[in-house]
Scaffold this active site. Structure first.
Site, PDB file in Angstrom:
ATOM      1  N   CYS A   1      29.631  56.761  24.118  1.00  3.20           N
ATOM      2  CA  CYS A   1      30.312  55.841  25.039  1.00  3.20           C
ATOM      3  C   CYS A   1      31.177  54.915  24.195  1.00  3.20           C
ATOM      4  O   CYS A   1      31.479  55.242  23.035  1.00  3.20           O
ATOM      5  CB  CYS A   1      29.307  55.078  25.909  1.00  3.20           C
TER       6      CYS A   1
ATOM      7  N   ASN B   1      28.220  52.002  22.402  1.00  4.47           N
ATOM      8  CA  ASN B   1      26.900  52.532  21.995  1.00  4.47           C
ATOM      9  C   ASN B   1      25.807  51.455  22.124  1.00  4.47           C
ATOM     10  O   ASN B   1      24.893  51.373  21.308  1.00  4.47           O
ATOM     11  CB  ASN B   1      26.957  53.115  20.567  1.00  4.47           C
TER      12      ASN B   1
ATOM     13  N   CYS C   1      25.107  50.454  25.807  1.00  8.40           N
ATOM     14  CA  CYS C   1      24.660  50.549  27.213  1.00  8.40           C
ATOM     15  C   CYS C   1      24.429  52.006  27.632  1.00  8.40           C
ATOM     16  O   CYS C   1      23.289  52.456  27.780  1.00  8.40           O
ATOM     17  CB  CYS C   1      25.677  49.901  28.153  1.00  8.40           C
ATOM     18  N   ARG C   2      25.526  52.758  27.841  1.00 12.27           N
ATOM     19  CA  ARG C   2      25.384  54.094  28.447  1.00 12.27           C
ATOM     20  C   ARG C   2      24.823  55.144  27.497  1.00 12.27           C
ATOM     21  O   ARG C   2      23.852  55.834  27.828  1.00 12.27           O
ATOM     22  CB  ARG C   2      26.743  54.554  28.993  1.00 12.27           C
ATOM     23  N   SER C   3      25.430  55.298  26.306  1.00 13.13           N
ATOM     24  CA  SER C   3      24.946  56.393  25.437  1.00 13.13           C
ATOM     25  C   SER C   3      23.539  56.137  24.888  1.00 13.13           C
ATOM     26  O   SER C   3      22.772  57.100  24.762  1.00 13.13           O
ATOM     27  CB  SER C   3      25.950  56.733  24.337  1.00 13.13           C
TER      28      SER C   3
ATOM     29  N   ASP D   1      31.431  52.129  33.147  1.00 14.16           N
ATOM     30  CA  ASP D   1      31.101  51.101  32.153  1.00 14.16           C
ATOM     31  C   ASP D   1      30.443  49.910  32.867  1.00 14.16           C
ATOM     32  O   ASP D   1      31.072  49.275  33.711  1.00 14.16           O
ATOM     33  CB  ASP D   1      32.407  50.664  31.473  1.00 14.16           C
TER      34      ASP D   1
HETATM   35  P1  4NP Z   1      28.865  51.031  26.559  1.00 14.36           P
HETATM   36  O1  4NP Z   1      29.238  49.617  27.234  1.00 14.36           O
HETATM   37  O2  4NP Z   1      30.184  51.657  26.154  1.00 14.36           O
HETATM   38  O3  4NP Z   1      28.203  51.772  27.660  1.00 14.36           O
HETATM   39  O4  4NP Z   1      27.981  50.705  25.383  1.00 14.36           O
HETATM   40  C1  4NP Z   1      30.070  48.658  26.666  1.00 14.36           C
HETATM   41  C2  4NP Z   1      29.588  47.844  25.657  1.00 14.36           C
HETATM   42  C3  4NP Z   1      30.404  46.864  25.116  1.00 14.36           C
HETATM   43  C4  4NP Z   1      31.701  46.696  25.602  1.00 14.36           C
HETATM   44  C5  4NP Z   1      32.180  47.525  26.612  1.00 14.36           C
HETATM   45  C6  4NP Z   1      31.350  48.507  27.140  1.00 14.36           C
HETATM   46  N1  4NP Z   1      32.523  45.659  25.070  1.00 14.36           N
HETATM   47  O5  4NP Z   1      33.645  45.503  25.581  1.00 14.36           O
HETATM   48  O6  4NP Z   1      32.124  44.979  24.134  1.00 14.36           O
END
Ligand code: 4NP
Length: 162
Positions: free
Chosen positions: A9, A12, A14-16, A125
Site C-alpha cells: 500500500c 505500509n 494501515c492496509r498492507s 485508503d
Molecule cells: P496505508 O495508509 O497506505 O494503508 O498504510 C496510509 C498511511 C499513511 C498515509 C496515507 C495512507 N500518509 O499520508 O501518511
C-alpha cells in the site's frame, strides 16, 4: 504454488500490514506453506509499527501484528516475491513503473481475487477517515485473503495433478 506474497500500500501502516496479519493467520490455520510480507510505495513511515486504528480493529478480530514494521518496497522485491499485490491503482502504477519487464506478471490488484471484483477493485485508503473506513478495510481484506488462499490451494492441487 505462489509461495512468497508481498502486499503493498502507500504507507505500509494501515492496509498492507492488515493484509499481512490476516493472510499469515489464515495460511497458518490451513497449514499452507506461504511466506507473507508487506511494504509501502512511500518510505515516509519507515520503521513504524502499524497504525493503532488498524491494530485495534485487527486484534479485535483475532489477528496478531507482531513483528510487522513499515518498510518501503525495494527493487530486489520484484525478483524475491512470486506475487506482489497492490491495495489500489496508484500503488499498482507505482509498482508497474519500477518493476523489470520479466517480473511484471507478478503485479496485481489485491482485490482481483475478491469475489466482487471488478465492482470492488481497490481497498480504500483509510488514513484520513474514521473507524468505519478501517472496518471496511478489514472486511475487504478478510474476504480478499480467503479468496486468494482458495486460489493458491486450487492452483497447487492442479499443479500436483499434472
Ligand atoms: P496505508 O495508509 O497506505 O494503508 O498504510 C496510509 C498511511 C499513511 C498515509 C496515507 C495512507 N500518509 O499520508 O501518511
Amino acid at each position: 504454488m505462489s509461495s512468497k506474497i508481498l502486499f503493498v500500500c502507500l504507507g505500509n501502516i494501515c492496509r498492507s500490514p492488515t493484509a499481512h496479519a490476516v493472510m499469515r493467520h489464515k495460511a497458518t490455520q490451513l497449514a499452507t506453506p506461504i511466506v507473507v510480507e508487506s511494504a509501502g510505495t512511500s518510505a515516509s513511515h519507515r520503521g513504524q509499527a502499524p497504525d493503532p486504528r488498524s491494530v485495534s480493529q485487527g486484534k479485535a478480530a483475532g489477528y496478531s501484528f507482531a513483528g510487522i514494521v513499515s518498510r518501503p518496497v525495494k527493487d530486489s522485491d520484484f525478483a524475491e516475491y512470486d506475487l506482489i499485490l497492490a491495495m489500489d491503482n496508484d500503488n499498482l502504477q507505482h509498482l508497474q513503473r519500477r518493476c523489470p519487464p520479466s517480473h511484471q506478471h507478478k503485479l496485481k490488484l489485491f482485490l482481483s481475487f475478491h469475489p466482487h471484483f471488478p465492482d470492488i477493485s481497490e481497498v480504500p485508503d483509510p488514513y484520513y477517515g474514521g473507524s468505519r473506513g478501517f472496518a471496511l478495510v478489514l472486511q475487504l481484506i478478510e474476504q480478499g485473503c480467503e479468496a486468494l488462499l482458495q486460489q493458491l490451494v486450487a492452483d497447487n492441487q492442479r499443479e500436483l495433478a499434472q
